[in-house]
Design a protein around this motif. Structure first.
Motif, short mmCIF file in Angstrom:
data_model
loop_
_atom_site.label_atom_id
_atom_site.label_comp_id
_atom_site.label_asym_id
_atom_site.label_seq_id
_atom_site.Cartn_x
_atom_site.Cartn_y
_atom_site.Cartn_z
N ALA A 144 1.22 -1.40 0.24
CA ALA A 144 0.20 -0.46 0.23
C ALA A 144 1.26 1.29 0.06
O ALA A 144 1.17 1.71 0.95
N GLU A 145 1.44 1.76 -1.13
CA GLU A 145 2.72 2.92 -1.53
C GLU A 145 1.78 4.06 -0.85
O GLU A 145 2.27 5.24 -0.48
N GLY A 146 0.38 4.31 -0.75
CA GLY A 146 -0.14 5.39 -0.54
C GLY A 146 0.14 6.86 -1.63
O GLY A 146 0.39 6.64 -2.39
N LYS A 147 0.60 7.83 -0.42
CA LYS A 147 1.46 9.15 -1.26
C LYS A 147 2.48 8.87 -1.48
O LYS A 147 3.18 8.88 -1.26
N ALA A 148 2.62 9.33 -2.96
CA ALA A 148 3.90 9.29 -3.66
C ALA A 148 3.99 10.53 -4.90
O ALA A 148 3.14 11.21 -4.76
N ILE A 149 5.58 10.73 -5.03
CA ILE A 149 5.84 11.08 -5.76
C ILE A 149 6.13 10.68 -7.14
O ILE A 149 6.45 10.44 -7.10
N GLN A 150 6.01 11.05 -7.94
CA GLN A 150 5.74 10.36 -9.42
C GLN A 150 6.03 11.43 -10.66
O GLN A 150 5.59 12.20 -11.14
N LEU A 168 13.52 15.49 -6.24
CA LEU A 168 14.13 16.20 -4.98
C LEU A 168 13.46 17.52 -4.39
O LEU A 168 13.49 17.95 -3.75
N GLU A 169 13.56 18.28 -5.96
CA GLU A 169 13.28 19.70 -5.82
C GLU A 169 11.88 19.54 -5.37
O GLU A 169 11.74 20.95 -4.42
N PHE A 170 10.94 19.33 -6.03
CA PHE A 170 9.30 18.81 -5.68
C PHE A 170 9.10 18.67 -4.13
O PHE A 170 8.63 19.36 -3.40
N SER A 171 9.98 17.94 -3.54
CA SER A 171 9.71 17.17 -1.88
C SER A 171 10.33 18.60 -1.05
O SER A 171 9.63 18.32 -0.15
N THR A 172 11.42 19.57 -2.03
CA THR A 172 11.88 20.10 -0.67
C THR A 172 11.01 21.46 -0.21
O THR A 172 10.47 21.96 0.10
N GLU A 173 10.64 21.54 -1.84
CA GLU A 173 9.02 23.26 -2.01
C GLU A 173 8.18 22.22 -1.59
O GLU A 173 7.53 23.42 -1.20
N ASN A 174 7.77 21.59 -0.98
CA ASN A 174 6.33 20.53 -0.40
C ASN A 174 6.92 20.14 0.48
O ASN A 174 5.97 19.66 1.25
N ASN A 175 8.00 20.22 1.42
CA ASN A 175 8.68 20.24 2.38
C ASN A 175 7.48 18.27 2.53
O ASN A 175 6.75 18.14 3.56
N LEU A 176 8.57 17.50 1.43
CA LEU A 176 7.52 16.11 1.79
C LEU A 176 8.66 15.59 2.22
O LEU A 176 10.74 15.91 1.66
N GLN A 177 8.66 14.33 2.47
CA GLN A 177 9.85 13.17 3.60
C GLN A 177 9.63 12.36 2.63
O GLN A 177 8.60 11.47 2.45
N GLN A 178 10.89 11.25 2.24
CA GLN A 178 10.40 10.12 1.79
C GLN A 178 9.82 8.89 2.76
O GLN A 178 10.45 9.18 4.10
N VAL A 206 6.20 9.00 0.01
CA VAL A 206 6.61 10.74 0.85
C VAL A 206 5.02 10.81 1.84
O VAL A 206 4.14 10.38 1.50
N LYS A 207 5.62 11.88 3.44
CA LYS A 207 4.37 11.86 4.02
C LYS A 207 4.67 13.24 4.09
O LYS A 207 5.92 13.63 4.00
#
Length: 207
Positions: A144-150, A168-178, A206-207
């Motif tokens: 159950a992967e749930g929320k993810a960036i693709q 990685l840039e998208f994660s940083t901009e949106n304050n998301l963690q692996q 991500v979360k």
């Protein structure tokens, strides 16, 4: 009778854009086989063959039951020793971590109506009738992967760091963690497709 084609019925799962986006992936079933080492090596290829052999046994079992389906795309989860390579970022990992150090779980998605018993029966057929001993190591796997960036990566695998940088840039901009393992869905058959034409979905929980 029409056959189930998950790549057409589950468009969220099998479609990605060339820019990062958030998706939500429900619980999904796979047959899978694990290992460690260079994906360009013979051992990796042999495990892919075992997986496909078993997947097609499952398919033809269900075809006989008038419940046919198209065998979906190959996928893989990739990981490495996070303590040993603690300072290696997402986009650096393919370049800085030796291929011999990568752990993988290669997978083929199966429809929800496929049971544990049927998977076990298919493995027995693959081993005893198809003479594929590696099939013994195949397991039914649920995720159950749930929320993810693709994102959709187009081109050779060695160019993936450029695409991973966008994630990685998208994660940083949106304050998301692996929040899980790096996931790749191979829309192209990399055994038959020119590297520059390869299409691969890269997905990071991500979360």
């Amino acid at each position: 009778m029409s056959k189930l084609d998950l790549t057409k019925t589950d468009k969220v799962y099998y479609n990605a854009k060339t820019n990062p986006e958030i998706v939500y992936i429900e619980k999904t079933n796979y047959i899978s086989i694990t290992g460690k080492g260079d994906p360009s090596g013979e051992a990796f290829s042999e495990k892919i063959q075992a997986l496909y052999t078993t997947a097609y046994v499952i398919k033809f079992m269900h075809k006989a039951l008038d419940n046919d389906f198209v065998v979906p795309k190959l996928e893989a989860l990739w990981s490495f020793d996070n303590e040993k390579y603690a300072n290696v970022s997402m986009e650096e990992a393919p370049l800085k971590i030796p291929r011999s150090e990568w752990n993988y779980r290669i997978m083929i998605r199966i429809p929800d109506f496929v049971t544990q018993k049927q998977v076990e029966e298919a493995i027995n057929v693959a081993v005893n009738k198809k003479q594929n001993e590696l099939a013994k190591t195949i397991k039914l796997f649920e995720m159950a992967e749930g929320k993810a960036i693709q994102i959709l990566h187009i081109g050779p695998f060695e160019d993936e760091p450029q695409t991973l940088k966008k994630i990685l840039e998208f994660s940083t901009e949106n304050n998301l963690q692996q929040n899980g393992l790096h996931h790749e869905i191979y829309l192209s058959d990399f055994r038959k497709t020119a590297p520059e034409k390869l299409k691969t979905i890269l997905r990071e929980p991500v979360k």
